[in-house]
Design an enzyme around this catalytic site. Structure first.
Site, PDB file in Angstrom:
ATOM      1  CG  HIS A 184       9.737  52.635   2.952  1.00 55.96           C
ATOM      2  ND1 HIS A 184       9.232  52.315   2.424  1.00 55.96           N
ATOM      3  CD2 HIS A 184      10.665  53.148   2.471  1.00 55.96           C
ATOM      4  CE1 HIS A 184       9.569  51.709   0.916  1.00 55.96           C
ATOM      5  NE2 HIS A 184      10.799  52.471   0.913  1.00 55.96           N
TER       6      HIS A 184
HETATM    7  C1  LIG Z   1      18.097  54.393   2.338  1.00 53.20           C
HETATM    8  C2  LIG Z   1      16.440  54.983   1.933  1.00 53.20           C
HETATM    9  C3  LIG Z   1      16.067  54.073   0.934  1.00 53.20           C
HETATM   10  C4  LIG Z   1      15.201  54.974   0.434  1.00 53.20           C
HETATM   11  N1  LIG Z   1      14.157  54.565  -0.519  1.00 53.20           N
HETATM   12  C5  LIG Z   1      12.883  55.397  -1.361  1.00 53.20           C
HETATM   13  C6  LIG Z   1      12.990  54.741  -2.431  1.00 53.20           C
HETATM   14  O1  LIG Z   1      13.455  54.367  -3.724  1.00 53.20           O
HETATM   15  N2  LIG Z   1      11.393  55.958  -2.792  1.00 53.20           N
HETATM   16  C7  LIG Z   1      10.566  56.812  -1.658  1.00 53.20           C
HETATM   17  O2  LIG Z   1       9.395  57.339  -2.048  1.00 53.20           O
HETATM   18  N3  LIG Z   1      10.717  56.766  -0.594  1.00 53.20           N
HETATM   19  C8  LIG Z   1      11.981  56.449  -0.128  1.00 53.20           C
HETATM   20  N4  LIG Z   1      12.254  56.192   1.315  1.00 53.20           N
HETATM   21  C9  LIG Z   1      11.996  56.966   2.406  1.00 53.20           C
HETATM   22  C10 LIG Z   1      12.124  58.572   1.831  1.00 53.20           C
HETATM   23  O3  LIG Z   1      13.277  58.970   1.123  1.00 53.20           O
HETATM   24  C11 LIG Z   1      11.516  58.829   3.087  1.00 53.20           C
HETATM   25  O4  LIG Z   1      10.371  58.703   3.306  1.00 53.20           O
HETATM   26  C12 LIG Z   1      11.276  60.457   2.691  1.00 53.20           C
HETATM   27  O5  LIG Z   1      12.666  61.369   2.536  1.00 53.20           O
HETATM   28  C13 LIG Z   1      10.881  61.003   4.204  1.00 53.20           C
HETATM   29  O6  LIG Z   1      11.035  62.429   4.020  1.00 53.20           O
HETATM   30  P1  LIG Z   1      10.742  63.393   5.136  1.00 53.20           P
HETATM   31  O7  LIG Z   1      10.968  64.752   4.674  1.00 53.20           O
HETATM   32  O8  LIG Z   1       9.913  63.155   5.959  1.00 53.20           O
HETATM   33  O9  LIG Z   1      12.609  62.890   6.174  1.00 53.20           O
HETATM   34  P2  LIG Z   1      13.901  63.187   5.074  1.00 53.20           P
HETATM   35  O10 LIG Z   1      13.431  63.358   3.824  1.00 53.20           O
HETATM   36  O11 LIG Z   1      14.917  61.770   6.504  1.00 53.20           O
HETATM   37  O12 LIG Z   1      13.943  65.184   5.826  1.00 53.20           O
HETATM   38  C14 LIG Z   1      14.193  65.305   7.598  1.00 53.20           C
HETATM   39  C15 LIG Z   1      15.493  65.971   7.753  1.00 53.20           C
HETATM   40  O13 LIG Z   1      15.092  66.921   8.788  1.00 53.20           O
HETATM   41  C16 LIG Z   1      16.557  67.092   9.574  1.00 53.20           C
HETATM   42  N5  LIG Z   1      16.527  67.005  11.008  1.00 53.20           N
HETATM   43  C17 LIG Z   1      16.235  66.364  11.583  1.00 53.20           C
HETATM   44  N6  LIG Z   1      15.990  66.578  13.067  1.00 53.20           N
HETATM   45  C18 LIG Z   1      16.808  68.339  12.956  1.00 53.20           C
HETATM   46  C19 LIG Z   1      16.580  69.211  14.076  1.00 53.20           C
HETATM   47  N7  LIG Z   1      16.551  68.968  14.886  1.00 53.20           N
HETATM   48  N8  LIG Z   1      17.028  69.446  13.325  1.00 53.20           N
HETATM   49  C20 LIG Z   1      17.274  70.307  12.759  1.00 53.20           C
HETATM   50  N9  LIG Z   1      17.021  69.229  11.280  1.00 53.20           N
HETATM   51  C21 LIG Z   1      16.211  68.127  11.181  1.00 53.20           C
HETATM   52  C22 LIG Z   1      17.507  65.222   9.109  1.00 53.20           C
HETATM   53  O14 LIG Z   1      18.253  65.617   8.681  1.00 53.20           O
HETATM   54  C23 LIG Z   1      16.822  65.518   7.311  1.00 53.20           C
HETATM   55  O15 LIG Z   1      17.957  66.086   6.753  1.00 53.20           O
HETATM   56  C24 LIG Z   1      14.015  55.651   1.156  1.00 53.20           C
HETATM   57  C25 LIG Z   1      14.700  56.238   2.837  1.00 53.20           C
HETATM   58  C26 LIG Z   1      15.540  55.655   3.291  1.00 53.20           C
HETATM   59  C27 LIG Z   1      16.316  55.972   4.677  1.00 53.20           C
END
Ligand SMILES: Cc1cc2nc3c(=O)[nH]c(=O)nc-3n(C[C@H](O)[C@H](O)[C@H](O)COP(=O)(O)OP(=O)(O)OC[C@H]3O[C@@H](n4cnc5c(N)ncnc54)[C@H](O)[C@@H]3O)c2cc1C
Ligand code: SF4
Lengths: 142, 503
Positions: free
Chosen positions: B438
């Site tokens: 997280h």
């Molecule tokens: C193993 C694991 C278990 C988890 N369990 C939970 C849970 O049960 N419940 C919960 O609420 N949260 C959970 N989380 C946390 C939750 O998944 C994240 O907080 C959430 O997905 C974050 O959203 P985000 O959009 O910030 O990033 P992300 O969902 O990580 O998305 C970011 C995206 O941007 C892409 N990206 C990055 N850099 C670039 C670039 N330069 N160019 C193009 N694309 C790029 C990445 O590939 C990714 O697809 C968990 C996380 C993990 C890793």
């Protein structure tokens, strides 16, 4: 990462030596245990390491290389890691993992974590405790 | 809908009204809103799409392909902690356990009062949550997919005096295969690639996987698009370059990659971009029970509860492929062999804590993030004290022994006096075994341009044309699993930018 010819050959040879020596030490022949040969640890670790993204693969190779060549510094009195007896290598990794000195502890933990991940994903090993592999049907409370 | 690799590999140049970088929890929601508003929307994603039949329980293979840096990324600081995030269409929602929570009232109050997010006071945030919870079909985990491991968690939390219940999760037809960390081969998990992106595509969003954004393009001080490279999954080889020109650039690359993209584009805001960073701190207790548990059976994380003793600390059951779970547990050589029959009897309860940490994210020369995290000793003490509570509870419900991963403690705690070390004042961050999944706060939201990176509407202060819509914008940790709050915040940000109603 690409090094000049001779250096690259030395690098490839040396990290592999460190890796093979760790496999032998972590999963030795032992009555009732599935050893590194039965779990095909060497070939599978090599495939895993070479299949990692290019930012990561050289780092894991470096880890095995460090294990191989820095052992005489990190754990004096004795030759390189792969030239020490299996029992000694095993005790060394155990000792590092339990120790207070952060660099050797991280090295011991990282080597173990990498190899355990490879070891525990072999179907023969998974069969010992009954974990399903791809293709097996799974149901929570069947 | 989504192009094949052959269709993008040579590179491309597109024009749009808005380009969204990153297809995870935040980016998918933002792209869907822009498309719904009729804007020409391009969503670019560094990773590939992944379908259930391409998923494998072989943890190392899955991680290597669909996690950033092969799942081996480390948070360095007080210790070295793995930190994982998905690198595929749907981002981390594809690989997470799908637990769904709203921000607790006390954190929301803190965000409003201390961080100045006054817009979260009204009904807009609740309306955003309602939309998001409906979209991902969130519901409590049904009892018939719990498996024994979740029942053990229930018993342990009862014994520890922690109120507990089935965890709400974003799933449809989960059979409790316990594979969430390697996707969901059943197609049950409602990750955003399944729950949000199909509608975005139906509304006209162009989804471009295998596209790693490297730089935001500027003309006359205004963002005009992004450029980057097309990357094959195997070997991460560049096969082409792309440019998307658009007057609106929405960055949603996650809390680690968003600051890196901004920094590499020259947007640093005098060190504030990536100058802060936080992660939930974690601990664990793994009990070996007398009866077989078969921890791989049952919903990955189906049961949990909030600590009545420590605010911002929660407990959850957890198991994934043993190859990933046993990285720390057990010795080497013969002692590992002796431990193997115990795996079938193992159950694990993890604790997740909103500690007061310090951190930062800087771009490495190879374009990857270099995240740092420091955990002060008093916060470490909270984690280890709660690990002690779990250990005691495990022993009370009959565990043969308990493993906590805390360095310096015995690997097999059979009596509670052997766990005394968990209460030692000398424990530090380097003694903890944890994975920090997280992650947030690297580009915090706030009204004051001198103390935050984005304003309350998600626009980057003083950088026209750039928005951020992901976990980076949290002003402080959420205290609960963050996905739904990321989605709700991205919903509000993109609705404002697309002129869609908030309520
Ligand atoms: C193993 C694991 C278990 C988890 N369990 C939970 C849970 O049960 N419940 C919960 O609420 N949260 C959970 N989380 C946390 C939750 O998944 C994240 O907080 C959430 O997905 C974050 O959203 P985000 O959009 O910030 O990033 P992300 O969902 O990580 O998305 C970011 C995206 O941007 C892409 N990206 C990055 N850099 C670039 C670039 N330069 N160019 C193009 N694309 C790029 C990445 O590939 C990714 O697809 C968990 C996380 C993990 C890793
Ligand atoms: S527990 Fe299994 S079936 Fe349920 S969502 Fe996770 S991977 Fe899918």
């Amino acid at each position: 990462m690409k090094l000049p010819g001779v250096l690259q050959r030395w690098f490839d040879r040396t990290w592999r030596r460190g890796m093979v020596a760790s496999a032998e030490a972590l999963f030795p022949e032992w009555p009732g245990g599935i050893d590194f040969r039965q779990a095909d640890v060497i070939a599978r670790t090599e495939a895993y390491v070479l299949g990692l993204p290019p930012t990561q693969s050289p780092l894991v190779q470096l880890m095995f290389l460090a294990l191989e060549i820095l052992t005489p510094v990190l754990s004096p009195i004795g030759p390189r890691f792969s030239r020490r007896p299996v029992q000694v290598r095993l005790r060394m990794i155990e000792h590092w993992r339990e120790g207070w000195f952060l660099p050797t502890r991280l090295l011991g933990d990282a080597v173990r974590a990498t190899m355990v991940m490879v070891y525990f994903s072999h179907p023969t090993v998974m069969a010992v405790f009954g974990e399903p592999v791809d293709g097996d049907p799974v149901k929570a409370d069947a | 809908m989504t192009p094949t690799f052959d269709e993008v590999k040579g590179g491309y140049a597109l024009d749009a009204d808005v380009v969204v970088v990153g297809s995870g929890a935040g980016g998918a929601v933002a792209a869907a809103n822009f498309a719904k508003a009729g804007l020409r929307t391009v969503l670019i994603e560094a990773g590939p799409p992944v379908t259930p039949d391409e998923m494998t329980r072989d943890g190392k293979t899955f991680l290597s392909k669909y996690y950033w840096e092969g799942g081996l990324r480390m948070l360095v600081g007080s210790g070295a902690y793995p930190t994982m995030s998905g690198r595929c269409l749907g981002g981390s929602t594809v690989v997470n356990s799908a637990i769904t929570f709203r921000l607790p009232d006390w954190v929301r109050k803190e965000w409003i009062e201390d961080s100045g997010l006054s817009h979260l006071e009204g009904p807009a945030l609740d309306a955003a949550y309602d939309r998001m919870f409906e979209a991902v079909s969130a519901a409590p985990t049904p009892l018939d997919v719990m498996g024994r491991k979740n029942e053990v968690c229930r018993d342990v939390l009862d014994a520890a005096g922690v109120p507990n219940k089935p965890l709400p999760r974003a799933v449809k037809g989960c059979i409790g295969a316990g594979d969430c960390l390697t996707g969901c081969r059943q197609g049950a998990k409602q990750s955003v690639d399944r729950s949000i992106l199909p509608q975005a595509a139906a509304d006209g969003a162009q989804i471009m996987p295998w596209s790693h954004a490297e730089r935001i393009l500027f003309e006359d001080g205004r963002a005009v698009g992004v450029e980057g490279r097309v990357v094959r999954t195997e070997g991460r080889v560049q096969t082409g370059r792309f440019t998307v020109r658009a007057p609106k650039v929405v960055v949603a690359a996650g809390a680690l990659h968003t600051p890196v993209l901004l920094q590499r584009s020259g947007v640093t805001l005098r060190g504030r971009v990536g100058g802060t960073f936080a992660a939930h701190v974690a601990g664990l207790a793994l009990g070996v029970m007398p009866e077989p548990v078969q921890p791989w059976r049952g919903a990955t994380q189906g049961w949990g509860g909030f600590s009545p003793h420590v605010r911002g600390l929660k407990f959850e059951a957890l198991w994934g492929p043993t190859a990933l779970m046993a990285a720390e547990w057990g010795g080497v050589g013969p002692s590992l062999y002796r431990m193997m029959p115990d795996i079938e009897h193992a159950a694990m309860v993890v604790l997740v804590y909103r500690a007061r940490t310090k951190g930062s994210v800087r771009a490495k020369r190879n374009g990857m993030p270099d995240p740092r995290l420091w955990i002060p000793a008093p916060e470490v003490a909270v984690v280890t004290r709660e690990a002690h509570r779990l250990t005691e509870a495990f022993l009370k419900v009959g565990a043969r022994y308990v493993f906590t991963g805390v360095k310096g403690l015995p690997d097999r705690i059979e009596r509670i006096d052997q766990a005394q070390g968990l209460l030692s004042p000398h424990l530090r961050g380097r003694h903890l075994t944890m994975t920090a999944n997280h992650v947030f706060c690297s580009c915090p939201m706030g009204p004051d341009p001198d103390r935050s990176v984005v304003g309350l509407d998600g626009r980057v202060h003083g950088v026209p044309g750039v928005w951020i819509a992901d976990a980076s914008v949290f002003p402080s940790p959420s205290a609960v699993n963050p996905q739904m709050t990321v989605m709700a915040m991205a919903d509000m940000i993109s609705r404002q930018a697309a002129d869609l109603p908030l309520v």
